[in-house]
Write a protein that holds these residues in place. Structure first.
Motif, PDB file in Angstrom:
ATOM      1  N   GLU A 128       0.909  -1.255   0.050  1.00 34.16           N
ATOM      2  CA  GLU A 128      -0.023   0.066  -0.155  1.00 34.16           C
ATOM      3  C   GLU A 128       0.956   1.079  -0.045  1.00 34.16           C
ATOM      4  OE1 GLU A 128      -2.171  -0.533   3.638  1.00 34.16           O
ATOM      5  OE2 GLU A 128      -0.758   0.191   4.794  1.00 34.16           O
ATOM      6  N   LYS A 129       0.247   2.386  -0.241  1.00 36.56           N
ATOM      7  CA  LYS A 129       0.944   3.706  -0.335  1.00 36.56           C
ATOM      8  C   LYS A 129       1.411   4.186   1.093  1.00 36.56           C
ATOM      9  CE  LYS A 129      -0.787   5.746  -4.400  1.00 36.56           C
ATOM     10  NZ  LYS A 129      -1.611   6.758  -5.043  1.00 36.56           N
TER      11      LYS A 129
ATOM     12  N   GLU B 240      -8.143  -0.587   5.201  1.00 38.40           N
ATOM     13  CA  GLU B 240      -8.689  -1.544   6.030  1.00 38.40           C
ATOM     14  C   GLU B 240      -8.797  -2.676   4.669  1.00 38.40           C
ATOM     15  OE1 GLU B 240     -12.371  -0.497   7.752  1.00 38.40           O
ATOM     16  OE2 GLU B 240     -11.391   0.472   9.181  1.00 38.40           O
ATOM     17  N   TYR B 241      -8.569  -4.065   5.252  1.00 38.38           N
ATOM     18  CA  TYR B 241      -8.640  -5.232   4.324  1.00 38.38           C
ATOM     19  C   TYR B 241      -9.608  -6.154   4.927  1.00 38.38           C
ATOM     20  CZ  TYR B 241      -4.301  -3.126   2.718  1.00 38.38           C
ATOM     21  OH  TYR B 241      -3.337  -2.148   2.100  1.00 38.38           O
ATOM     22  N   ILE B 242     -10.129  -7.081   4.005  1.00 41.93           N
ATOM     23  CA  ILE B 242     -10.813  -8.078   4.507  1.00 41.93           C
ATOM     24  C   ILE B 242     -10.136  -9.219   3.660  1.00 41.93           C
ATOM     25  CG2 ILE B 242     -13.320  -9.009   4.046  1.00 41.93           C
ATOM     26  CD1 ILE B 242     -14.335  -6.278   3.545  1.00 41.93           C
TER      27      ILE B 242
ATOM     28  N   LYS C  67      -9.321  -4.861  -0.696  1.00 38.15           N
ATOM     29  CA  LYS C  67      -9.475  -3.417   0.006  1.00 38.15           C
ATOM     30  C   LYS C  67     -10.702  -2.928  -0.929  1.00 38.15           C
ATOM     31  CE  LYS C  67      -6.302  -0.226  -1.290  1.00 38.15           C
ATOM     32  NZ  LYS C  67      -5.166   0.540  -1.536  1.00 38.15           N
ATOM     33  N   GLY C  68     -11.813  -2.699  -0.112  1.00 41.18           N
ATOM     34  CA  GLY C  68     -13.012  -2.673  -0.796  1.00 41.18           C
ATOM     35  C   GLY C  68     -13.417  -3.601  -1.678  1.00 41.18           C
ATOM     36  N   ASP C  69     -13.673  -3.320  -3.053  1.00 46.73           N
ATOM     37  CA  ASP C  69     -13.960  -4.359  -4.002  1.00 46.73           C
ATOM     38  C   ASP C  69     -12.556  -5.043  -4.875  1.00 46.73           C
ATOM     39  OD1 ASP C  69     -16.729  -4.204  -3.391  1.00 46.73           O
ATOM     40  OD2 ASP C  69     -16.999  -2.364  -4.702  1.00 46.73           O
ATOM     41  N   MET C  70     -11.531  -4.233  -4.600  1.00 42.93           N
ATOM     42  CA  MET C  70     -10.393  -4.742  -5.373  1.00 42.93           C
ATOM     43  C   MET C  70      -9.626  -5.766  -4.647  1.00 42.93           C
ATOM     44  SD  MET C  70      -7.368  -2.201  -7.057  1.00 42.93           S
ATOM     45  CE  MET C  70      -6.784  -1.907  -5.273  1.00 42.93           C
TER      46      MET C  70
END
Length: 365
Positions: free
Chosen positions: A294-295, A301-303, A329-332
């Motif tokens: 990540e930057k 937040e990750y799932i 991360k979100g939908d990605m």
């Protein structure tokens, strides 16, 4: 995989194609025409080395096996270590010659040793490429010498490099600046074609390439701390330019991103049921560390989502793939890994199955 940057942030317009990826997650940090099909020259040998390392990992080949040079291998032109027909070298020496000196003769000798012929090895290599889902690569030989239809892309080459780097031993070869062959008879000095090994901090691979058609190419890798990056350049005008632009891409990645370990290799992430197995339930563990990139200072937040194959039936051996883990991360999707069986699961005996069925029936009542 989504690009996290734009071409405006890096001035590499002079090359035909380029990409920068995180070696662990495969996330693309920068790309420019990364899916364009182009001649890869000797970067082809990343694929050749990948199959060699797989053969060693699966026990079908050992470092000390002797490889005999055929007349065809001895007759290869271009970069070579001047193998003679009938000359024998160990697999370790051949890999050293391919990795450091980009030896075409050693590449063909290894292909023949593994598959019987270069053609059969190339067929196996293209099947591997298909399994990896790489759409813009088709190899016609194991050396990268110019041949109609022999193509790859920056993205595909980065993914092949990612696969090869799973075998940690490979950088002991690709990261060596020089070495020797035939030390006891007629010493032959090997000097790495990848000069970034000396000039760029943390660089330890991976493969250069040049033909008049492909121009100057380089798949480079460097590691700093826990983060390993892979950059790919197709079609630079000079070796100096390909090195400079590769360094600029790597600098961009190390300056702007950080790698975080989500789970470590060997972490148990699931318990799987195995039909007619003994034991009936077995732990599934990560085959490789699961990392995200990540930057800097992003703190996203990750799932994590775990999926297990359906209808697993005994016997299943330790190390067999039984599922996958995906990080979002979100939908990605930003990372994924394989879940493998922690220990063997044999087929249960008739008496074990009878007892198991009786207990389930008894407690159900």
């Amino acid at each position: 995989m989504v690009s996290q940057s734009s071409a405006a942030e890096l001035n590499i317009d002079n090359v035909k194609s380029a990409i920068l990826v995180d070696a662990d997650s495969g996330m693309v940090l920068f790309e420019q025409k990364s899916n364009e099909e182009l001649p890869p020259a000797s970067m082809t040998k990343i694929g050749t080395l990948l199959l060699i390392m797989e053969e060693i990992d699966q026990g079908r080949l050992s470092w000390e096996d002797e490889v005999t040079t055929s007349s065809e291998a001895a007759g290869m032109g271009g970069s070579q270590v001047y193998l003679k027909q009938g000359e024998k070298m160990t697999v370790k020496e051949m890999v050293k010659a391919i990795s450091i000196a980009s030896a075409n003769d050693a590449s063909v000798a290894m292909a023949e040793h593994i598959s019987g012929s270069e053609e059969a090895f190339v067929k196996k290599l293209n099947e591997k490429i298909d399994r990896l889902g790489l759409k813009n690569t088709q190899f016609k030989n194991v050396t990268g010498l110019s041949e109609s239809g022999h193509v790859s892309s920056a993205f595909d080459m980065a993914m092949l490099a990612k696969e090869l780097l799973k075998y940690e031993e490979i950088t002991a070869f690709t990261g060596s600046y020089d070495d020797y062959l035939r030390q006891d008879t007629d010493p032959f000095w090997l000097v790495n074609t990848n000069k970034m090994i000396k000039s760029y901090p943390g660089a330890d691979g991976l493969k250069t390439g040049y033909t008049s058609e492909a121009k100057y190419c380089l798949t480079a890798t460097a590691k700093r701390g826990e983060m390993r990056l892979v950059s790919v350049i197709f079609g630079a005008e000079s070796s100096k330019e390909r090195n400079q632009l590769s360094a600029e891409m790597l600098n961009f990645g190390f300056a702007n991103y950080v790698s975080e370990t989500f789970n470590k290799k060997g972490d148990i992430l699931a318990e799987v049921s195995v039909d007619k197995g003994t034991p009936e339930k077995v732990h599934a563990e990560l085959s490789q560390s699961l990392k995200v990139i990540e930057k800097k200072n992003e703190h996203a937040e990750y799932i994590r989502k775990v999926s297990i194959k359906k209808h697993l039936k005994a016997p299943i051996q330790k190390g067999d793939v039984v599922g996958e883990v995906h990080v979002y991360k979100g939908d990605m999707e930003v990372s994924k890994g394989l879940l493998v069986l922690k220990k063997d699961t044999n087929r249960a005996t008739w008496s074990e199955l009878f007892t198991r069925t009786w207990k389930k029936s008894f407690f159900a009542n």
